[in-house]
Design an enzyme around this catalytic site. Structure first.
Site, PDB file in Angstrom:
ATOM      1  N   LYS A 298      -9.046  -4.327  -8.951  1.00 37.61           N
ATOM      2  CA  LYS A 298      -9.994  -3.496  -9.725  1.00 37.61           C
ATOM      3  C   LYS A 298      -9.901  -3.958 -11.163  1.00 37.61           C
ATOM      4  CE  LYS A 298     -11.902   0.158  -7.565  1.00 37.61           C
ATOM      5  NZ  LYS A 298     -13.309   0.138  -7.343  1.00 37.61           N
ATOM      6  N   ASN A 302     -10.813   0.461 -14.548  1.00 39.26           N
ATOM      7  CA  ASN A 302     -11.067   1.321 -13.383  1.00 39.26           C
ATOM      8  C   ASN A 302      -9.846   1.453 -12.470  1.00 39.26           C
ATOM      9  OD1 ASN A 302     -13.741   1.537 -14.171  1.00 39.26           O
ATOM     10  ND2 ASN A 302     -14.315  -0.350 -13.092  1.00 39.26           N
ATOM     11  N   TYR A 356      -1.933  -7.624 -10.097  1.00 41.10           N
ATOM     12  CA  TYR A 356      -1.433  -8.747  -9.294  1.00 41.10           C
ATOM     13  C   TYR A 356      -0.903  -9.868 -10.194  1.00 41.10           C
ATOM     14  CZ  TYR A 356      -1.631 -12.409  -5.670  1.00 41.10           C
ATOM     15  OH  TYR A 356      -1.334 -13.421  -4.794  1.00 41.10           O
ATOM     16  N   LYS A 360       2.885 -11.313 -10.487  1.00 36.72           N
ATOM     17  CA  LYS A 360       3.188 -12.699 -10.126  1.00 36.72           C
ATOM     18  C   LYS A 360       3.724 -13.491 -11.324  1.00 36.72           C
ATOM     19  CE  LYS A 360       2.046 -12.583  -5.747  1.00 36.72           C
ATOM     20  NZ  LYS A 360       3.043 -12.792  -4.702  1.00 36.72           N
TER      21      LYS A 360
HETATM   22  P1  NAD Z   1      -1.249 -11.688   3.945  1.00 33.21           P
HETATM   23  O1  NAD Z   1      -1.836 -10.390   3.476  1.00 33.21           O
HETATM   24  O2  NAD Z   1      -1.968 -12.439   5.004  1.00 33.21           O
HETATM   25  O3  NAD Z   1       0.263 -11.467   4.435  1.00 33.21           O
HETATM   26  C1  NAD Z   1       1.176 -10.688   3.678  1.00 33.21           C
HETATM   27  C2  NAD Z   1       2.198 -10.094   4.636  1.00 33.21           C
HETATM   28  O4  NAD Z   1       3.091  -9.287   3.840  1.00 33.21           O
HETATM   29  C3  NAD Z   1       1.573  -9.169   5.680  1.00 33.21           C
HETATM   30  O5  NAD Z   1       2.044  -9.485   6.983  1.00 33.21           O
HETATM   31  C4  NAD Z   1       2.012  -7.785   5.238  1.00 33.21           C
HETATM   32  O6  NAD Z   1       2.163  -6.868   6.308  1.00 33.21           O
HETATM   33  C5  NAD Z   1       3.346  -8.097   4.557  1.00 33.21           C
HETATM   34  N1  NAD Z   1       3.734  -7.000   3.664  1.00 33.21           N
HETATM   35  C6  NAD Z   1       2.954  -6.338   2.779  1.00 33.21           C
HETATM   36  N2  NAD Z   1       3.639  -5.338   2.217  1.00 33.21           N
HETATM   37  C7  NAD Z   1       4.888  -5.361   2.752  1.00 33.21           C
HETATM   38  C8  NAD Z   1       6.045  -4.548   2.580  1.00 33.21           C
HETATM   39  N3  NAD Z   1       6.050  -3.505   1.744  1.00 33.21           N
HETATM   40  N4  NAD Z   1       7.165  -4.856   3.292  1.00 33.21           N
HETATM   41  C9  NAD Z   1       7.162  -5.903   4.161  1.00 33.21           C
HETATM   42  N5  NAD Z   1       6.089  -6.684   4.377  1.00 33.21           N
HETATM   43  C10 NAD Z   1       4.956  -6.425   3.668  1.00 33.21           C
HETATM   44  O7  NAD Z   1      -1.070 -12.575   2.616  1.00 33.21           O
HETATM   45  P2  NAD Z   1      -0.945 -14.182   2.461  1.00 33.21           P
HETATM   46  O8  NAD Z   1      -2.264 -14.697   2.020  1.00 33.21           O
HETATM   47  O9  NAD Z   1      -0.262 -14.790   3.602  1.00 33.21           O
HETATM   48  O10 NAD Z   1       0.001 -14.237   1.154  1.00 33.21           O
HETATM   49  C11 NAD Z   1       1.410 -14.416   1.236  1.00 33.21           C
HETATM   50  C12 NAD Z   1       1.946 -14.511  -0.191  1.00 33.21           C
HETATM   51  O11 NAD Z   1       1.291 -15.577  -0.875  1.00 33.21           O
HETATM   52  C13 NAD Z   1       1.699 -13.252  -1.012  1.00 33.21           C
HETATM   53  O12 NAD Z   1       2.801 -13.019  -1.866  1.00 33.21           O
HETATM   54  C14 NAD Z   1       0.473 -13.626  -1.829  1.00 33.21           C
HETATM   55  O13 NAD Z   1       0.379 -12.887  -3.015  1.00 33.21           O
HETATM   56  C15 NAD Z   1       0.736 -15.091  -2.089  1.00 33.21           C
HETATM   57  N6  NAD Z   1      -0.461 -15.880  -2.409  1.00 33.21           N
HETATM   58  C16 NAD Z   1      -1.470 -16.084  -1.513  1.00 33.21           C
HETATM   59  C17 NAD Z   1      -2.564 -16.866  -1.868  1.00 33.21           C
HETATM   60  C18 NAD Z   1      -3.701 -17.158  -0.916  1.00 33.21           C
HETATM   61  O14 NAD Z   1      -4.621 -17.895  -1.283  1.00 33.21           O
HETATM   62  N7  NAD Z   1      -3.684 -16.646   0.300  1.00 33.21           N
HETATM   63  C19 NAD Z   1      -2.637 -17.418  -3.142  1.00 33.21           C
HETATM   64  C20 NAD Z   1      -1.603 -17.185  -4.035  1.00 33.21           C
HETATM   65  C21 NAD Z   1      -0.506 -16.423  -3.658  1.00 33.21           C
END
Ligand code: NAD
Length: 450
Positions: A298, A302, A356, A360
């Site tokens: 958001k 907001n 976020y 990070k």
């Molecule tokens: P995703 O949402 O597919 O998977 C995240 C997993 O974390 C899920 O299985 C969720 O259940 C678990 N999770 C969330 N809260 C939790 C908690 N309180 N306790 C235990 N498990 C928990 O996300 P992703 O795209 O695979 O991202 C993985 C990491 O990479 C994250 O830290 C994300 O911020 C980072 N990231 C992703 C991208 C991208 O392009 N996908 C880019 C930059 C950073």
């Protein structure tokens, strides 16, 4: 191939259209396959400055089965044997004039680089220079490397390694990573080594054999891929995720012969439960990967407190609390590794992601601050910052936003979860002991936050 556009650009019709219109033609990235060669062609090694690492670099290449050929002569002839890698040892540069040798070596050699080739430049860290001229020459390597990364095409990458005096034994691990298909989506990056007790060798096929590795958020996406890669490299994986993701978590753990641990990492008793589990079941832990993360986007004006607080709790506070508990609980095995997942948003910032991006960026600060404590224990703590990675999260983006996000990088495509996983697995290896307190972007040299 990574996506529909890459498929199109490499089809017969697509080749004609993209060439005529000058559209991006993403290379088909060479990714790591166990047992495969380190490079697809010979390497050339050159130096600018005193080049104190030249013998080390040559030995690393030869030990990995790579043929090292003589430097290419600047005759403008690009028709000779295609090179798999060009490695420049620019240690010992004292001022800008020394960099002329870098130009003279690199220009004809890069002309002969094959698709999915590698350029790696090593030098001393600018911060430790004796004079402004020396600092300037060392820092120049940063701009040089990043620009080469932007000029290369067809899946080739350029990265830098900064090696202070006394850290020479740590060169083999990062050099091998940057040359290999493990670093397919790591481009335009620099890693600064620290002096450490680095093992001379490791099991090439199973570098994590016998290690116990915890991966949070392992039920899907990048976390599931990290679990797969860690298990492939020989580790026993404790896959952690929330109880609501229990079924998919169990499926991941079964697939790799690991253990599923249902745990909400933000729960008050989560650190204690994790420590107890590791002590009782495994006696200790070698690697923890703080991967679990959430977004609650958001605009700041907001954003309610719940959005702010939940993102901070999962993405940052839980990483702090779990790491502290592992340190205090005396559960980290010798040579332990902590790898934290940050994000490009934590470097560049992102509209709609103040919570976020703050969380990070916090991860990067945490890693840097904790590095000396981990070094004292012979351990390391590092972060990876993924850019645009093709996951369920990015699949939900509107078409236009997604396409722009995927193309705005030197490799002209989104990365895959396995690219993040390979980088984390590399940081977890025994020979990565000299890499500490670093944040490695896995972003294809994204233009955002560059
Ligand atoms: P995703 O949402 O597919 O998977 C995240 C997993 O974390 C899920 O299985 C969720 O259940 C678990 N999770 C969330 N809260 C939790 C908690 N309180 N306790 C235990 N498990 C928990 O996300 P992703 O795209 O695979 O991202 C993985 C990491 O990479 C994250 O830290 C994300 O911020 C980072 N990231 C992703 C991208 C991208 O392009 N996908 C880019 C930059 C950073």
């Amino acid at each position: 191939m990574a996506d529909w556009y890459s498929n199109f650009a490499h089809s017969g019709f697509g080749t004609t259209v993209t060439k005529q219109l000058g559209l991006p033609r993403p290379g088909v990235l060479r990714r790591y396959e166990p047992g495969g060669p380190l490079l697809e062609g010979p390497a050339v090694v050159g130096s600018a400055g005193t080049g104190r690492l030249r013998d080390t670099v040559t030995a690393v290449l030869r030990d990995a089965g790579v043929t090292v050929v003589s430097p290419v002569v600047a005759d403008g002839d690009a028709s000779g044997e295609k090179l798999g890698a060009v490695v420049l040892d620019a240690t010992g540069v004292t001022g800008p004039a020394d960099l002329a040798a870098a130009h003279d070596f690199l220009a004809p050699a890069i002309k002969r680089l094959r698709a999915n080739g590698r350029v790696v430049i090593l030098t001393d860290p600018p911060a430790a220079a004796d004079s402004p001229a020396q600092a300037a020459a060392r820092q120049a390597v940063d701009g040089l490397t990043r620009s080469i990364g932007k000029e290369l095409r067809d899946g080739s990458t350029a990265n830098a390694i900064y090696v202070p005096e006394g850290a020479e034994s740590g060169v083999a691990g990062p050099l091998t990573f940057f040359l290999s298909g493990r670093s397919a989506y790591v481009d335009g990056q620099g890693v600064t080594l620290s002096a450490a007790d680095v093992p001379a060798t490791q099991d090439a096929a199973k570098p994590l054999a016998g290690k116990v590795v915890v991966v949070t958020g392992a039920a899907r996406g990048i976390g599931a891929s990290i679990a797969d890669v860690m298990a492939r490299d020989g580790a026993h994986v404790v896959a952690v995720d929330i109880p609501a993701a229990g079924d998919s978590l169990a499926a991941v753990a079964n697939r790799i012969g690991g253990t599923a641990l249902q745990l909400d990492i933000t729960a008050a008793d989560a650190p204690q439960r994790l420590v107890e589990h590791l002590k009782e079941r495994h006696g200790g832990v070698d690697v923890i990967v703080h991967n679990a993360g959430i977004t609650r986007d958001k605009l700041l004006v907001n954003m309610d407190a719940a959005r702010w607080n939940s993102v901070m709790a999962v993405n940052l506070q839980a990483q702090l609390d779990l790491t502290e508990a592992l340190l205090d609980g005396d559960v980290l095995n010798p040579g332990a590794r902590v790898v934290c997942v940050s994000s490009q948003s934590g470097i560049a910032g992102n509209r709609g992601q103040t919570n976020y991006a703050a969380s990070k960026a916090g991860v990067i600060g945490m890693v840097r601050a904790w590095a000396p404590t981990f070094a004292e224990r012979g351990a390391t703590i590092n972060a990876v910052a993924p850019g645009f990675i093709v996951t369920e999260m990015t699949a939900k983006m509107p078409f236009g936003t997604r396409e722009i996000g995927a193309r705005l990088n030197s490799l002209q495509q989104g990365g895959l979860p396995v690219d993040v996983a390979e980088t984390i697995a590399w940081l977890s290896q025994p020979t990565s002991a000299g890499v500490n307190g670093q944040t490695v972007r896995v972003c294809g040299q994204s233009l955002l936050g560059a």
